[in-house]
Design a protein around this motif. Structure first.
Motif, PDB file in Angstrom:
ATOM      1  N   SER A 142       0.834  -1.199   0.000  1.00  0.00           N
ATOM      2  CA  SER A 142       0.000   0.000   0.000  1.00  0.00           C
ATOM      3  C   SER A 142       0.868   1.249   0.000  1.00  0.00           C
ATOM      4  N   LEU A 143       0.313   2.322  -0.526  1.00  0.00           N
ATOM      5  CA  LEU A 143       0.936   3.640  -0.472  1.00  0.00           C
ATOM      6  C   LEU A 143      -0.168   4.670  -0.302  1.00  0.00           C
ATOM      7  N   ARG A 144       0.183   5.792   0.331  1.00  0.00           N
ATOM      8  CA  ARG A 144      -0.752   6.905   0.384  1.00  0.00           C
ATOM      9  C   ARG A 144      -0.091   8.134  -0.224  1.00  0.00           C
ATOM     10  N   LEU A 145      -0.701   8.647  -1.256  1.00  0.00           N
ATOM     11  CA  LEU A 145      -0.231   9.873  -1.875  1.00  0.00           C
ATOM     12  C   LEU A 145      -0.948  11.069  -1.251  1.00  0.00           C
ATOM     13  N   SER A 146      -0.231  12.173  -1.157  1.00  0.00           N
ATOM     14  CA  SER A 146      -0.799  13.416  -0.662  1.00  0.00           C
ATOM     15  C   SER A 146      -0.610  14.502  -1.700  1.00  0.00           C
ATOM     16  N   CYS A 147      -1.523  15.451  -1.704  1.00  0.00           N
ATOM     17  CA  CYS A 147      -1.443  16.601  -2.593  1.00  0.00           C
ATOM     18  C   CYS A 147      -1.822  17.824  -1.772  1.00  0.00           C
ATOM     19  N   VAL A 148      -0.861  18.712  -1.568  1.00  0.00           N
ATOM     20  CA  VAL A 148      -1.097  19.919  -0.799  1.00  0.00           C
ATOM     21  C   VAL A 148      -1.307  21.081  -1.754  1.00  0.00           C
ATOM     22  N   ALA A 149      -2.370  21.848  -1.519  1.00  0.00           N
ATOM     23  CA  ALA A 149      -2.702  22.984  -2.370  1.00  0.00           C
ATOM     24  C   ALA A 149      -2.383  24.287  -1.653  1.00  0.00           C
ATOM     25  N   SER A 150      -1.986  25.255  -2.429  1.00  0.00           N
ATOM     26  CA  SER A 150      -1.766  26.596  -1.897  1.00  0.00           C
ATOM     27  C   SER A 150      -2.221  27.603  -2.932  1.00  0.00           C
ATOM     28  N   GLY A 151      -2.474  28.803  -2.467  1.00  0.00           N
ATOM     29  CA  GLY A 151      -2.857  29.875  -3.370  1.00  0.00           C
ATOM     30  C   GLY A 151      -4.337  30.175  -3.369  1.00  0.00           C
ATOM     31  N   ARG A 152      -5.148  29.149  -3.270  1.00  0.00           N
ATOM     32  CA  ARG A 152      -6.597  29.327  -3.209  1.00  0.00           C
ATOM     33  C   ARG A 152      -7.172  28.308  -2.228  1.00  0.00           C
ATOM     34  N   THR A 153      -8.370  28.557  -1.759  1.00  0.00           N
ATOM     35  CA  THR A 153      -9.030  27.630  -0.849  1.00  0.00           C
ATOM     36  C   THR A 153      -9.383  26.346  -1.582  1.00  0.00           C
ATOM     37  N   LEU A 154      -8.948  25.218  -1.012  1.00  0.00           N
ATOM     38  CA  LEU A 154      -9.139  23.936  -1.683  1.00  0.00           C
ATOM     39  C   LEU A 154     -10.605  23.624  -1.915  1.00  0.00           C
ATOM     40  N   SER A 155     -11.478  24.047  -1.011  1.00  0.00           N
ATOM     41  CA  SER A 155     -12.894  23.706  -1.125  1.00  0.00           C
ATOM     42  C   SER A 155     -13.565  24.362  -2.335  1.00  0.00           C
ATOM     43  N   ASN A 156     -12.860  25.228  -3.017  1.00  0.00           N
ATOM     44  CA  ASN A 156     -13.402  25.814  -4.240  1.00  0.00           C
ATOM     45  C   ASN A 156     -13.359  24.848  -5.417  1.00  0.00           C
ATOM     46  N   TYR A 157     -12.630  23.715  -5.257  1.00  0.00           N
ATOM     47  CA  TYR A 157     -12.313  22.871  -6.397  1.00  0.00           C
ATOM     48  C   TYR A 157     -12.692  21.414  -6.190  1.00  0.00           C
ATOM     49  N   VAL A 158     -13.140  20.808  -7.266  1.00  0.00           N
ATOM     50  CA  VAL A 158     -13.170  19.356  -7.385  1.00  0.00           C
ATOM     51  C   VAL A 158     -11.723  18.921  -7.620  1.00  0.00           C
ATOM     52  N   MET A 159     -11.310  17.883  -6.943  1.00  0.00           N
ATOM     53  CA  MET A 159      -9.921  17.432  -7.048  1.00  0.00           C
ATOM     54  C   MET A 159      -9.859  16.050  -7.686  1.00  0.00           C
ATOM     55  N   GLY A 160      -8.843  15.851  -8.479  1.00  0.00           N
ATOM     56  CA  GLY A 160      -8.691  14.568  -9.152  1.00  0.00           C
ATOM     57  C   GLY A 160      -7.272  14.049  -9.079  1.00  0.00           C
ATOM     58  N   TRP A 161      -7.145  12.754  -9.262  1.00  0.00           N
ATOM     59  CA  TRP A 161      -5.844  12.111  -9.420  1.00  0.00           C
ATOM     60  C   TRP A 161      -5.817  11.453 -10.801  1.00  0.00           C
ATOM     61  N   PHE A 162      -4.721  11.645 -11.488  1.00  0.00           N
ATOM     62  CA  PHE A 162      -4.482  11.023 -12.781  1.00  0.00           C
ATOM     63  C   PHE A 162      -3.143  10.303 -12.721  1.00  0.00           C
ATOM     64  N   ARG A 163      -2.901   9.447 -13.680  1.00  0.00           N
ATOM     65  CA  ARG A 163      -1.596   8.800 -13.759  1.00  0.00           C
ATOM     66  C   ARG A 163      -1.182   8.645 -15.211  1.00  0.00           C
ATOM     67  N   GLN A 164       0.118   8.571 -15.398  1.00  0.00           N
ATOM     68  CA  GLN A 164       0.649   8.409 -16.750  1.00  0.00           C
ATOM     69  C   GLN A 164       1.849   7.493 -16.703  1.00  0.00           C
ATOM     70  N   ALA A 165       1.751   6.401 -17.431  1.00  0.00           N
ATOM     71  CA  ALA A 165       2.864   5.460 -17.555  1.00  0.00           C
ATOM     72  C   ALA A 165       3.635   5.795 -18.829  1.00  0.00           C
ATOM     73  N   PRO A 166       4.897   5.401 -18.909  1.00  0.00           N
ATOM     74  CA  PRO A 166       5.700   5.695 -20.103  1.00  0.00           C
ATOM     75  C   PRO A 166       5.035   5.176 -21.373  1.00  0.00           C
ATOM     76  N   GLY A 167       4.923   6.050 -22.364  1.00  0.00           N
ATOM     77  CA  GLY A 167       4.346   5.656 -23.641  1.00  0.00           C
ATOM     78  C   GLY A 167       2.835   5.592 -23.670  1.00  0.00           C
ATOM     79  N   LYS A 168       2.201   5.974 -22.560  1.00  0.00           N
ATOM     80  CA  LYS A 168       0.743   5.914 -22.493  1.00  0.00           C
ATOM     81  C   LYS A 168       0.161   7.288 -22.235  1.00  0.00           C
TER      82      LYS A 168
END
Length: 122
Positions: A17-43
């Protein structure tokens, strides 16, 4: 402007298992829908998960449903991706992204982090 910084990636074995974190700055996070994407080499960059502004709704790609959990803590301006039962095919660079309206396509997101690498070995 929203600045996003991911962390938590690494090299793990299949089944771990792993847990990724994403810290936001500059604007209030609750203003946004947040997503996670991934990209493998060549894809292409692919949708992994998204969460509504206050966490009431979550969305997942079929490939991660039941194994990954997205969550957020708006008081900490942080979004998480808990990844369990990792598989080799989960190996990719994982990106956090922000948008005003929910989308599953990466073109629908306005702000992106720099990514964090996840490598799953057999």
């Amino acid at each position: 402007q929203v600045q996003l910084v991911e962390s938590g990636g690494g090299l793990v074995q299949a089944g771990d298992s792993l847990r990724l974190s994403c810290v936001a700055s500059g604007r209030t996070l609750s203003n946004y829908v947040m997503g996670w994407f991934r990209q493998a080499p060549g894809k292409e960059r692919e949708f992994v998960a998204a969460i509504s502004r206050f966490g009431r709704s979550t969305y997942y790609a079929d490939s991660v449903k039941g194994r990954f959990t997205i969550s957020r803590d708006n008081t900490k301006n942080t979004v998480y991706l808990q990844m369990n039962s990792l598989k080799q095919e989960d190996t990719a660079n994982y990106y956090c992204a922000a948008t005003i309206n929910y989308a599953r396509d990466y073109g629908g997101y306005n702000y992106w982090g720099q990514g964090t690498q996840v490598t799953v070995s057999s």
